[in-house]
Design an enzyme around this catalytic site. Structure first.
Site, PDB file in Angstrom:
ATOM      1  CB  VAL A 267      -0.958   0.023   1.204  1.00 54.72           C
ATOM      2  CG1 VAL A 267      -1.805   1.284   1.187  1.00 54.72           C
ATOM      3  CG2 VAL A 267      -1.846  -1.201   1.213  1.00 54.72           C
ATOM      4  CD  GLU A 288      10.215   2.223  10.582  1.00 55.05           C
ATOM      5  OE1 GLU A 288      10.521   2.574  11.729  1.00 55.05           O
ATOM      6  OE2 GLU A 288       9.440   1.288  10.368  1.00 55.05           O
ATOM      7  N   GLY A 382       7.827   1.084  13.547  1.00 57.86           N
ATOM      8  CA  GLY A 382       7.998   2.525  13.759  1.00 57.86           C
ATOM      9  C   GLY A 382       6.691   3.287  13.695  1.00 57.86           C
TER      10      GLY A 382
END
Lengths: 495, 495
Positions: A267, A288, A382
């Protein structure tokens, strides 16, 4: 053997086989290993450890950056070599061991593990196992395709094993920015003021005295699976593009938007790829993980800089990157994960954070980790670091799955990883809910109207109306709040 | 009239009565008012508005710093003058209007409202109503006992009404530090590197052209109720003191600990008062509200500096502060609440964050806001700002209440404001659970063992054992997870 790879004379005497290095790791030890979402992981020492453990039982605590490649988490789990694992994983075999209670999994914000270790809140690391591209004369090391928690593990481990990956071109030097904040209450400012700020060194400091073994490896990172956008992911990307265009039109953002963060997966990749078209320009990322879509955006000229702590790309993108390092130099930087995911920088730069949810509820609470409240999928990763401190926190998921028997919009989230206070925008293939400035009752209306699958809309409305009759800031029918998950457990369907 | 209080010649022509000023506020307007936990609130203009609304109906959106004194939220709610309220409240009458759905309450992290407003994510402010001590020649204003969101409201409002409180000594100048970060993606670093860092100006900039009315007031802040520690709060404070002593002994902290943040209320006050005795020294606070205990710590020599965005003290402490301003000068500083609650500073300084929970579950998820999942109590306040980004996140609550018919340790939190990833230490009068580095199954054992009331321990253990048989990272029995709250709703007791 590879003298240009180990330029520190004392350390060149420590070269050994993976099996010899793995033998340093004993039952009960805590191992801090490199590797973040398959990038820059230990490819030979942990594999040798798993092989040994399958015949000579031992159990370790394993800390990494995030998930590992080469099925190593699965191999270790199969060999029953893991007693404790943190801060993230994404392996189907290890997942089973976690859900059966065999492995204690500490599901952490990825930006916090280094701090928790430094603060003495986690068990001390006995041995760090770190992939590097080169050991320099001064004992500094050149990282590979991730930085992750390597600096923290090198600082806090009693001993270090280095895996020197000879397939990584030495020209990768200059693609890393290693910065150490010191310890609170006397930590320094993290002076990143835009995605491209260079604040540290291009190699990683390390105490050569700690090194007990150096092993060569010629294995590449496990490639990320590149899944072509399908109708659902394209629909989600389309809703988000419309929304960003609207925000630009309203004058809240320019066509450069704000620095982007995107979670891993198809996605996020589809959304980012969507920026190649349209009015967007001079985009930046402060994320990240960098995926294929980041390279597409840089190649197309739409993105000027991308900062992260790791690369998680397909084989072809991996090859493209290393074949064109000069083209990408000055446009990509890998940092420690407590800098890529630092609250301070996320808030200062004002990131647009796009992450994937397992499910969310009608009031905007997001579950990123647990199936039906109990079973771990991968971990929060994260997503919490970014959602909590970003300028705009966006979560995406499909409205329904498994032939529309499972709704990903539910009455009450069965586990809450990012709560109502931290979620701005929710998107499914059905539509987008803009929750900014709304009270819970208002959120329920827009989420049910815009995000749920039509086959579940009546049932959600029915729940909400029944709850509304009972009143409250966040109306619920306690006896039915988790009944959809209960039904899923009992029958395999929420219908 | 009070020429030394309004030194800007043009503005001195705008002096009027509270009724005249309140008349500027029309139906449908958005009002941004000063006031944070009773400190520095509008004492006469909002009161006049409530009086008018009771005879001449109107509805406004009211944004403040946090809760207000003088029962003003209740008066406005009684007059049905509020359509929307944010980011916090603590008034029993308004609470009812919120829970009945009459007032839309947007329960926000207190450190974020200013940013959300600046980003255009909240409706624009028509009129700011700000308490000040003085208007200077250059149009800057001198704040009173809170800074709150005053700077943001002054910047973003179309018009400003000033309430000049003549009871506040002008010698309060020097007790404020007003800093503006600018807007992301180009925000500046917030260069606070210890609790006492002065980074801004001692008065607040404001555009005098926006001022449409100036009103004098001689009302003092509503005093905080000072509740003497009882056996439960003393027990909680005792467990925490033992824990801090242990951390010092283990070498993880010095007797100066880390900068302290404490939520409002008797438990936090009791805990802080506990620091007066024992080995602690050179303590500092970086909090949102300063209570009586802060002054005790400064008076005793144990605390060297306390930073916040507001004072919420008893009448005697209020009088002591103003009678001894020179003694406290250089030891106390009030900042905007997006600086006192800034993620960046909280993480950099490494705060110990102590906040009150309504309940928590056996896996460490904390509910700070809702009774039985639906009914709003006060709001999340700053607890999320601090818990999420602190060095150590501590939540305290009583183990059981109402003659031990309600357990505050439950199978599943009925609402999650700070989740398992953000909670380090839980404390009740029964004991302390240290969750650092633990997986959910390990947390359940220590929470049930240490924190719950003995009268609920068997029932919690029974739930956990039944859940355990079903497996998972976070074992739950979905049909029973919220049954304790259901029973409470049905019978008034969890037993």
């Amino acid at each position: 053997m590879h003298p240009e790879r180990v330029k520190h004379s004392e350390l060149s005497k420590k070269i050994m086989t993976a099996q010899e290095a793995a033998a340093f790791i004993k039952d009960g030890m805590v191992v801090g290993a490199s590797g973040f979402t398959k990038g820059g992981d230990s490819k030979v020492v942990l594999k040798a450890l798993a092989q040994r453990a399958s015949v000579d039982p031992l159990k370790i605590t394993l800390m990494t950056g995030a998930s590992l490649g080469h099925g190593i988490d699965g191999r270790l789990a199969e060999a029953k070599a893991l007693s404790r694992r943190l801060p993230f994983q994404a392996d189907p075999i290890l997942r089973n061991s976690i859900n059966s209670g065999e492995v204690m999994f500490v599901d952490q914000h990825l930006g916090e593990t280094a701090d928790l270790l430094a603060n003495g809140f986690l068990p001390p690391v006995d041995i760090a196992v770190l992939e590097v591209a080169q050991v320099l004369e001064n004992g500094h090391v050149l990282p590979t395709t991730s930085v992750g928690n390597n600096l923290a593990y090198a600082q806090h481990a009693k001993h270090i094993i280095l895996e020197v990956n000879v397939t990584i071109p030495l020209e990768i030097r200059g693609f890393h920015d290693i910065f150490y904040t010191g310890l609170s209450p006397h930590r320094s400012i993290i002076p990143v003021t835009d995605a491209g700020s260079i604040i540290g060194t291009d190699t990683m400091p390390m105490d050569p005295e700690k090194v007990i073994g150096i092993v060569f490896s010629d294995a590449k990172d496990s490639p990320a699976e590149l899944v072509a956008p399908d109708t659902k992911t394209s629909a989600i990307a389309g809703h988000l593009m419309d929304f960003f265009n609207h925000e630009i039109k309203m004058g809240r953002m320019t066509p450069s938007l704000h620095p982007l963060q995107a979670g891993i997966g198809k996605v996020a990749n589809a959304v980012l790829s969507g920026f190649v078209h349209g009015q967007f320009e001079n985009l930046t990322m402060y994320s990240e993980v960098l995926q294929d879509s980041t390279f597409e955006l840089i190649d197309s000229g739409k993105m000027t800089f991308a900062s992260a702590c790791s690369l998680a790309v397909s084989q072809s993108c991996y090859e493209k990157f290393f074949a064109n390092l000069e083209k990408y130099r000055g446009k990509i930087l890998l940092r420690p994960q407590n800098i890529s995911n630092a609250a301070e920088v996320i808030r200062r730069l004002g990131l647009i954070a796009i992450n994937t949810a397992i499910e969310f509820d009608i009031y905007g609470n997001v579950n990123s980790t647990h199936i039906a409240g109990s079973k771990m999928m991968n971990g929060i990763g994260g997503s919490g670091d970014f959602a909590r401190n970003s300028y705009m926190s966006i979560f995406v998921t499909q409205a329904a799955s498994k032939n529309n028997t499972i709704s990903h919009v539910v009455p009450m989230a069965s586990h809450v990883d990012s709560n109502e206070h931290d979620v701005d925008i929710l998107v499914t293939d059905q539509g987008l809910a803009d929750l900014r400035g709304l009270a819970p009752r208002e959120r329920a209306k827009v989420i049910i109207q815009n995000c749920c699958h039509p086959e579940f809309r009546d049932a959600l409305n029915e729940y909400y109306q029944e709850a509304l009759a009972r009143g409250g800031q966040t109306p619920h029918v306690l006896s039915k709040a988790l009944s959809w998950h209960q039904k899923l457990q009992d029958t395999g369907s929420m219908k």
